[in-house]
Scaffold this motif. Structure first.
Motif, PDB file in Angstrom:
ATOM      1  N   TRP A 206       0.684  -1.101  -0.008  1.00 45.88           N
ATOM      2  CA  TRP A 206       0.021  -0.078  -0.253  1.00 45.88           C
ATOM      3  C   TRP A 206       0.781   1.323  -0.012  1.00 45.88           C
ATOM      4  O   TRP A 206       0.191   2.408   0.025  1.00 45.88           O
ATOM      5  CB  TRP A 206      -1.036  -0.093   1.337  1.00 45.88           C
ATOM      6  N   GLU A 207       2.135   1.245   0.269  1.00 47.37           N
ATOM      7  CA  GLU A 207       3.073   2.299  -0.053  1.00 47.37           C
ATOM      8  C   GLU A 207       4.440   1.761  -0.587  1.00 47.37           C
ATOM      9  O   GLU A 207       5.161   0.839  -0.291  1.00 47.37           O
ATOM     10  CB  GLU A 207       3.403   2.987   1.374  1.00 47.37           C
ATOM     11  N   SER A 208       4.817   2.488  -1.658  1.00 49.17           N
ATOM     12  CA  SER A 208       5.828   2.147  -2.544  1.00 49.17           C
ATOM     13  C   SER A 208       7.185   2.156  -1.858  1.00 49.17           C
ATOM     14  O   SER A 208       8.057   1.490  -2.070  1.00 49.17           O
ATOM     15  CB  SER A 208       5.916   2.907  -3.854  1.00 49.17           C
ATOM     16  N   GLN A 209       7.567   3.047  -0.733  1.00 47.43           N
ATOM     17  CA  GLN A 209       8.727   3.093  -0.001  1.00 47.43           C
ATOM     18  C   GLN A 209       8.918   2.000   0.585  1.00 47.43           C
ATOM     19  O   GLN A 209       9.879   1.831   1.040  1.00 47.43           O
ATOM     20  CB  GLN A 209       8.851   4.544   0.774  1.00 47.43           C
TER      21      GLN A 209
ATOM     22  N   GLY B 175      -1.064  -5.514  20.329  1.00 45.74           N
ATOM     23  CA  GLY B 175      -1.499  -5.421  18.957  1.00 45.74           C
ATOM     24  C   GLY B 175      -0.158  -5.098  18.093  1.00 45.74           C
ATOM     25  O   GLY B 175       1.015  -4.464  18.574  1.00 45.74           O
ATOM     26  N   TRP B 176      -0.154  -5.448  16.856  1.00 46.69           N
ATOM     27  CA  TRP B 176       1.009  -4.997  15.557  1.00 46.69           C
ATOM     28  C   TRP B 176       0.307  -4.018  14.837  1.00 46.69           C
ATOM     29  O   TRP B 176      -0.263  -4.233  14.032  1.00 46.69           O
ATOM     30  CB  TRP B 176       1.491  -6.044  15.263  1.00 46.69           C
ATOM     31  N   PRO B 177       0.583  -2.868  14.952  1.00 47.97           N
ATOM     32  CA  PRO B 177      -0.027  -1.710  14.305  1.00 47.97           C
ATOM     33  C   PRO B 177       0.547  -1.840  12.937  1.00 47.97           C
ATOM     34  O   PRO B 177       1.782  -1.962  12.625  1.00 47.97           O
ATOM     35  CB  PRO B 177       0.395  -0.438  15.012  1.00 47.97           C
ATOM     36  N   ILE B 178      -0.557  -1.520  12.085  1.00 51.35           N
ATOM     37  CA  ILE B 178      -0.165  -1.306  10.584  1.00 51.35           C
ATOM     38  C   ILE B 178       0.242   0.144  10.260  1.00 51.35           C
ATOM     39  O   ILE B 178      -0.822   0.842  10.281  1.00 51.35           O
ATOM     40  CB  ILE B 178      -1.323  -1.681   9.639  1.00 51.35           C
ATOM     41  N   PRO B 179       1.347   0.285   9.669  1.00 50.38           N
ATOM     42  CA  PRO B 179       1.804   1.980   9.811  1.00 50.38           C
ATOM     43  C   PRO B 179       1.608   2.530   8.528  1.00 50.38           C
ATOM     44  O   PRO B 179       2.336   3.544   8.041  1.00 50.38           O
ATOM     45  CB  PRO B 179       3.484   1.591   9.845  1.00 50.38           C
ATOM     46  N   VAL B 180       0.557   2.133   7.668  1.00 45.69           N
ATOM     47  CA  VAL B 180       0.116   3.110   6.442  1.00 45.69           C
ATOM     48  C   VAL B 180      -1.388   3.069   6.632  1.00 45.69           C
ATOM     49  O   VAL B 180      -2.259   2.283   6.992  1.00 45.69           O
ATOM     50  CB  VAL B 180       0.388   2.090   5.283  1.00 45.69           C
ATOM     51  N   ARG B 181      -1.743   4.151   5.828  1.00 43.26           N
ATOM     52  CA  ARG B 181      -3.278   4.306   5.700  1.00 43.26           C
ATOM     53  C   ARG B 181      -3.970   3.438   4.755  1.00 43.26           C
ATOM     54  O   ARG B 181      -3.177   2.668   3.831  1.00 43.26           O
ATOM     55  CB  ARG B 181      -3.781   5.855   5.252  1.00 43.26           C
ATOM     56  N   ARG B 182      -5.304   2.972   5.001  1.00 41.67           N
ATOM     57  CA  ARG B 182      -5.870   2.040   4.109  1.00 41.67           C
ATOM     58  C   ARG B 182      -7.225   2.372   3.830  1.00 41.67           C
ATOM     59  O   ARG B 182      -7.920   2.590   4.718  1.00 41.67           O
ATOM     60  CB  ARG B 182      -5.697   0.677   4.622  1.00 41.67           C
ATOM     61  N   LYS B 183      -7.664   2.524   2.743  1.00 43.83           N
ATOM     62  CA  LYS B 183      -9.278   2.889   2.257  1.00 43.83           C
ATOM     63  C   LYS B 183      -9.634   1.508   1.619  1.00 43.83           C
ATOM     64  O   LYS B 183      -9.321   1.323   0.540  1.00 43.83           O
ATOM     65  CB  LYS B 183      -9.431   3.993   1.629  1.00 43.83           C
ATOM     66  N   LEU B 184     -10.470   0.891   2.000  1.00 46.21           N
ATOM     67  CA  LEU B 184     -11.041  -0.314   1.658  1.00 46.21           C
ATOM     68  C   LEU B 184     -11.894  -0.176   0.410  1.00 46.21           C
ATOM     69  O   LEU B 184     -11.915  -1.317  -0.470  1.00 46.21           O
ATOM     70  CB  LEU B 184     -11.836  -1.279   2.741  1.00 46.21           C
ATOM     71  N   GLY B 185     -12.518   0.924   0.324  1.00 46.08           N
ATOM     72  CA  GLY B 185     -13.523   1.087  -0.972  1.00 46.08           C
ATOM     73  C   GLY B 185     -14.217   2.340  -0.674  1.00 46.08           C
ATOM     74  O   GLY B 185     -14.211   2.677   0.611  1.00 46.08           O
TER      75      GLY B 185
ATOM     76  N   GLY C 166     -17.218   4.588   0.110  1.00 48.28           N
ATOM     77  CA  GLY C 166     -18.266   4.292   1.111  1.00 48.28           C
ATOM     78  C   GLY C 166     -17.592   3.970   2.683  1.00 48.28           C
ATOM     79  O   GLY C 166     -18.273   4.180   3.691  1.00 48.28           O
ATOM     80  N   PHE C 167     -16.356   3.679   2.656  1.00 50.35           N
ATOM     81  CA  PHE C 167     -15.784   3.223   3.900  1.00 50.35           C
ATOM     82  C   PHE C 167     -14.878   4.406   4.212  1.00 50.35           C
ATOM     83  O   PHE C 167     -14.312   4.956   3.434  1.00 50.35           O
ATOM     84  CB  PHE C 167     -14.874   1.745   3.590  1.00 50.35           C
ATOM     85  N   ALA C 168     -14.913   4.632   5.433  1.00 48.58           N
ATOM     86  CA  ALA C 168     -13.910   5.646   6.077  1.00 48.58           C
ATOM     87  C   ALA C 168     -12.405   5.170   5.778  1.00 48.58           C
ATOM     88  O   ALA C 168     -12.304   3.931   6.097  1.00 48.58           O
ATOM     89  CB  ALA C 168     -14.318   6.201   7.571  1.00 48.58           C
ATOM     90  N   GLU C 169     -11.444   6.240   5.861  1.00 49.39           N
ATOM     91  CA  GLU C 169     -10.052   5.583   5.439  1.00 49.39           C
ATOM     92  C   GLU C 169      -9.576   5.257   7.127  1.00 49.39           C
ATOM     93  O   GLU C 169     -10.048   5.897   8.015  1.00 49.39           O
ATOM     94  CB  GLU C 169      -9.264   6.807   4.956  1.00 49.39           C
ATOM     95  N   LEU C 170      -8.633   4.062   7.083  1.00 49.37           N
ATOM     96  CA  LEU C 170      -8.267   3.814   8.335  1.00 49.37           C
ATOM     97  C   LEU C 170      -6.970   4.490   8.155  1.00 49.37           C
ATOM     98  O   LEU C 170      -6.016   4.483   7.609  1.00 49.37           O
ATOM     99  CB  LEU C 170      -7.734   2.223   8.191  1.00 49.37           C
ATOM    100  N   ALA C 171      -6.534   5.194   9.598  1.00 42.78           N
ATOM    101  CA  ALA C 171      -5.556   5.924   9.741  1.00 42.78           C
ATOM    102  C   ALA C 171      -4.319   5.256   9.998  1.00 42.78           C
ATOM    103  O   ALA C 171      -4.641   3.955  10.462  1.00 42.78           O
ATOM    104  CB  ALA C 171      -5.711   7.174  10.822  1.00 42.78           C
ATOM    105  N   ARG C 172      -3.012   5.657   9.821  1.00 44.14           N
ATOM    106  CA  ARG C 172      -1.947   4.814  10.311  1.00 44.14           C
ATOM    107  C   ARG C 172      -1.999   4.520  11.677  1.00 44.14           C
ATOM    108  O   ARG C 172      -2.289   5.206  12.655  1.00 44.14           O
ATOM    109  CB  ARG C 172      -0.807   5.768  10.100  1.00 44.14           C
TER     110      ARG C 172
END
Length: 596
Positions: free
Chosen positions: A174-177, A399-409, A411-417
């Motif tokens: 989800w992030e190229s770097q 937990g093991w946090p996911i360090p990138v933003r994610r928008k599933l589609g 109508g869904f709110a974006e998940l913050a880092r």
């Protein structure tokens, strides 16, 4: 030869001997007849297979040929009108109409290819590209994880490289770097754990250990190489271990060099201590093109760098002057650098058998020990993943946090880092449970797995992974979206993590995992059929929570649904699970639910 008289005057012995001769002749006749029959059947089947038919039933072709004429002698190019929307060029032969497969492939989302089998050309049509993996037996929480022995996580396109600092994959999903993604790291560890159980014992060659195996290094003038006492061994322990220490100039013509000619065993393991401006370099050669590639391991906070045929991996500035254990698949390290400087229209992936190690070189100041080349080091990779999970677990949430933003589609709110995933938690718990078992009770792994349960109790709107369907059924969200998404495959993976921990942890510490698993299984059985489309499955339930069209699962995800249910069926005997798995499996070969 004795003649037999069979008549009124024949003796009983003569009658018996005559009967036995007749029986032998009958048996020979029966045996010869059986052999001839088998030969004729075999020839008939072989003749059929030779034209690509074999035992596959033929689809009846309808035609109205008259007078013995070949109905295919007359062909006609015609237009096929598709739903009164557009025309496709077709061919009429007899009473049959043939549509081009290029149209059928896109229209019906099917797959096919021309192949040559036993010298005859044929066309292979498939309804899906997914693969069903039937469990080889009852699921063992201490054994192979699903079918992950077939996974090769590090070679995925969305893996940037394997970090030399952490020893785990760096994701670009989800992030190229690139970033550390707990789900992918756990899959990396679980795949190597499973491979360790299914593959032969690796072949290893100790190249240099400064004690018994002494390699013929070339030491240039003004450079030095010595085998010295290992300072890691406590004084007074009665144990003496030697290490190889080196000191060179700054230019590579002063490096200490070990020439080699080593093929196939391309996994490097070494204990290394590097001081500032020091480098460990491995030179590989393509055996077909003779091209040389240099893979450097340097003191830098660098994921991967490429300059011509030189590929650089950083082992971290904080590794300066301290011993570090490196386990590197040289083929993977080269392959991950290769596409960045090969300027061709089609980047061909190199084969492992094309490479050989031709040189190991040491530059600067430092020491090495236990330099080894092997075919694989699966357990080392497994523990690299387990140790990453220990180091990077959030102590408060578990937990093991996911360090990138994610928008599933839409109508869904974006998940913050920093969002959490039930699938990541489940995978991590599955890996840690196996690490606890394999390490014979290392409490660090057990504590981390138990702490990983915390988020299963926290609602997703409060930062956890718990959702509720219709206010009644608990669901562990792969993506804790607003509104809820109810992704199926991630939920089932979380259930497997809970089951693994419940089965592995001591009885007095497994109660919560057992409760969460049973709660999840009840929800799965109540909600499972909501994912059934009659010809495939839905990836999630957005058609319910957003009121839009279903998000149909791709065939690889559909196959994952089937494989997960088949595995769960070895844990829970409820007929709903195995019957649903079999029905969904049939969708993969074109079968559909019945019409009214």
């Amino acid at each position: 030869m004795t003649a037999f008289k069979i008549g009124p005057g024949a003796s009983a012995d003569q009658k018996t001997r005559f009967f036995l001769v007749i029986m032998r002749l009958n048996l020979k006749f029966l045996l010869i007849s059986l052999c001839v029959t088998v030969a004729l059947i075999t020839f008939a089947l072989w003749a059929n297979c030779g034209v690509g038919r074999g035992l596959v039933p033929k689809w009846p072709i309808q035609h109205n040929g008259e007078g013995g004429a070949n109905p295919f002698d007359q062909t006609e190019e015609i237009d096929c009108i598709i739903n009164q929307e557009y025309a496709v060029g077709c061919r009429k032969e007899g009473e049959e109409v043939y549509l081009p497969f290029s149209f059928l492939q896109k229209y019906f989302d099917v797959y096919g290819s021309l192949n040559v089998v036993d010298g005859s050309r044929r066309f292979d049509w498939t309804h899906s590209y997914g693969k069903v993996n039937y469990p080889k037996g009852a699921y063992d929480p201490r054994g192979i994880f699903m079918y992950f022995e077939n996974y090769n996580v590090e070679m995925r396109d969305r893996v940037k490289c394997i970090s030399a600092l952490e020893g785990v994959p760096i994701s670009t999903q989800w992030e190229s770097q690139g970033y550390c993604y707990a789900t992918q790291i756990a899959q990396f560890g679980l795949s190597h754990y499973s491979k360790n159980l299914t593959e032969p014992e690796p072949r290893r060659r100790v190249v240099e250990d400064a004690d018994r195996e002494l390699a013929p290094w070339i030491v240039p003038k003004n450079s030095t190489m010595n085998r010295t006492i290992d300072q890691r061994v406590p004084r007074g322990s009665g144990v003496t271990n030697m290490v190889l220490s080196f000191s060179t100039g700054k230019s590579f013509d002063t490096a200490v060099v070990l020439p080699m000619d080593h093929v196939l065993d391309l996994v490097l393991s070494v204990d290394v201590l590097l001081k500032p401006n020091s480098t460990l370099c491995v030179t590989l050669q393509n055996r077909e093109t003779q091209r040389l590639y240099h893979v450097y391991y340097i003191l830098a906070d660098l994921l991967i760098g490429v300059q011509d045929e030189n590929i650089y991996y950083g082992i971290g500035l904080n590794s300066t002057g301290v011993w570090k254990r490196l386990t590197r698949d040289l083929f993977v390290d080269l392959q991950k650098g290769l596409p960045q400087y090969v300027n061709t229209d089609k980047r061909r992936k190199m084969r492992r058998t094309e490479l050989k190690v031709v040189e190991v070189s040491l530059l600067g100041n430092g020491s090495i020990d236990n330099l080894t080349l092997s075919t694989s080091e699966h357990i080392a990779h497994f523990y690299d993943a387990a140790e990453w999970l220990i180091r990077h677990q959030d102590p408060s949430s578990g937990g093991w946090p996911i360090p990138v933003r994610r928008k599933l589609g839409s109508g869904f709110a974006e998940l913050a880092r920093g969002w959490y995933s039930a699938m990541a938690q489940g995978h991590a718990i599955s890996l840690l449970a196996r690490a606890y078992y394999h390490s014979r009770g290392d409490q660090r792994y057990l504590r981390a797995a138990l702490d990983g349960l915390k988020l299963f109790r926290i609602p997703s709107y409060q930062g956890g992974v718990l959702a509720t369907f219709l206010g009644k059924y608990a669901w562990y969200e792969e993506y804790p979206t607003t509104p809820h998404s109810f992704v199926l495959n991630g939920f089932i993976y979380s259930l497997l993590g809970l089951y693994d921990l419940n089965s592995t942890a001591p009885a007095n510490q497994s109660n919560e995992a057992a409760m969460l698993f049973e709660q999840g299984m009840m929800s799965l059985k109540k909600m499972l059929l909501l994912y059934d489309t009659g010809s495939g499955t839905s990836y999630d339930l957005r058609h319910f929570t957003l009121g839009i069209a279903p998000n149909l699962a791709r065939w690889d995800y559909h196959a994952t649904h089937v494989n997960q249910l088949l595995l769960l069926a070895t844990i829970d005997p409820d007929p709903l699970i195995v019957q649903t798995a079999e029905r969904w499996k049939n969708y993969m070969v074109g079968k559909r639910a019945q019409h009214n």
